[in-house]
Design an enzyme around this catalytic site. Sequence first.
Site, mmCIF file in Angstrom:
data_model
loop_
_atom_site.group_PDB
_atom_site.id
_atom_site.type_symbol
_atom_site.label_atom_id
_atom_site.label_comp_id
_atom_site.label_asym_id
_atom_site.label_seq_id
_atom_site.Cartn_x
_atom_site.Cartn_y
_atom_site.Cartn_z
ATOM 1 C CB CYS A 115 -0.867 0.147 1.073
ATOM 2 S SG CYS A 115 -1.912 1.534 1.398
ATOM 3 C CG HIS A 120 -7.011 7.571 0.537
ATOM 4 N ND1 HIS A 120 -7.491 6.450 0.389
ATOM 5 C CD2 HIS A 120 -6.979 8.165 -0.747
ATOM 6 C CE1 HIS A 120 -7.756 6.481 -0.831
ATOM 7 N NE2 HIS A 120 -7.378 7.265 -1.501
ATOM 8 C CG HIS A 177 -3.836 -1.024 5.133
ATOM 9 N ND1 HIS A 177 -3.644 -0.330 3.784
ATOM 10 C CD2 HIS A 177 -4.654 -2.080 4.479
ATOM 11 C CE1 HIS A 177 -4.080 -0.953 2.876
ATOM 12 N NE2 HIS A 177 -4.682 -2.045 3.215
#
Length: 361
Positions: free
Chosen positions: A71, A189, A136
Site C-alpha cells: 500500500c 484517505h 491501513h
Amino acid sequence: MRRTLRHLADGREIIYFDEGDDTPPRTAEDTRDLPAVAASSEIRLDPLTGEWVAMAAHRQTRTYKPPADLCPLCPSKPGKPSEIPEADYDVVVFENRFPSFEEGATGERSTLDGLGLVRTAPGKGRCEVVCFTSDHNGSFAGLSPSRVRTVVDAWADRTAALSRIDGLEQVFPFENRGEEIGVTLHHPHGQIYGYPFVTPKTRRMLDVARAYQAEHGRAVLGDVLAAERKVGTRVIAEGQYWTAFVPPAARWPVHVQVVPHRQVPDIPALTDAERDDFAEVYLDVLRRCDGLYDRPLPYIAGWHQAPVRIDRELGWLHLELFSILRAPDKLKYLAGSESGEAVWINDATPEQIAERLRAVG
C-alpha cells in the site's frame, strides 16, 4: 498541532500534521528513485452546457488495488518505501502523483481545432491526498474526536494554502470510500481538489442562493437549517454548533448534510469550538451509516465551500455525504433519468432514510 513540510524524491510536497508537540521531528528522507511527475491536463468548455470538462489521460496508469503489504499510503518499512517516508504518522497530506489538475500546467487558452467553438485551457490546479491515519485497516468512523479535529485543521490549512494559488477558483476536500464507489486504494484517505473554475454544482447553488437572498433577504441554507431543526423529522444528529439531517429532497438512498449553525464561507473560518463539535457530530453520523446495513457503508463525503474569489458572501459551508447502497446487497445505479437528464428518482423518502439512521442508535 505540529505542522512539518517536507519533499518527496520527485519534488512533491508532503506535509505532516501531528497532534502532539512531543512528536519527534519529521526528518525521514524519501529514498525512492522516482521520475518527475508527468501530468498533462487540459480543460474544455462544453458548448452546450457551459461546463468545463477535464482531460487527464495520464491517470490511466495510476496505482490500482495493490496488495496491503504494498500500500503506497502506509508508513514506509525497511525494503518497502511508500509515499510516506516516516515509520508512523498521524495525518499526512501530499501532492498526488497522478493529478487530475496540475499546478505547473502550461499552455495557452485556445479553441479546439482553431474553430472558435470549444474553448480549451491548461488544466491548472492542484490535487492532494489526505491520509487520516497510518492504520491501513482503519476508517474515518473509527477515528477519535481528537484525530478528526486534526483532520479538520489539515483541511483548513490546505484550503487556505490552495486558495492563495493564482488561477485556482474553488477548493473541494472529499473522501471516497468503498469499492462500490470506485476506490482503488483501501487505506483510509481522502483528497483535495483545487479547481481552475467554479464547479457546476456550486454555480447552481450560488444562483439559487442569490435569488433567494434578493427575494427574502436571508440565506436559503439558513432557512432550510432552521426549518429542519424546528420540524426535526429528518434530523439525525445535533451538537451545539452543527446539525446533521437528511435533505428534504434527498437524491440518494443514504443522504446526509452536516451544516454549521453559523454562516461561514469555508473551513478556515470555523472556530476551535465549531471544529471540535463537528468531530463529535460527524462521528455520530458515520457510525450510524455503518450500522445501517451492518457493514461498512460505501460513500462519498465532500465539503461545499464558497469559491475562492467570488460570491463568498453567498456561501454557507456544509458537508454532504451520500451512498449508492440502497440495500445490504443492492446498488442504486444512475441510469437513464439520472445520468441522461440529471433527474433523480429516489426509492425511499427522506423521512424514511432519517428514521432508519436514527433507529441505528
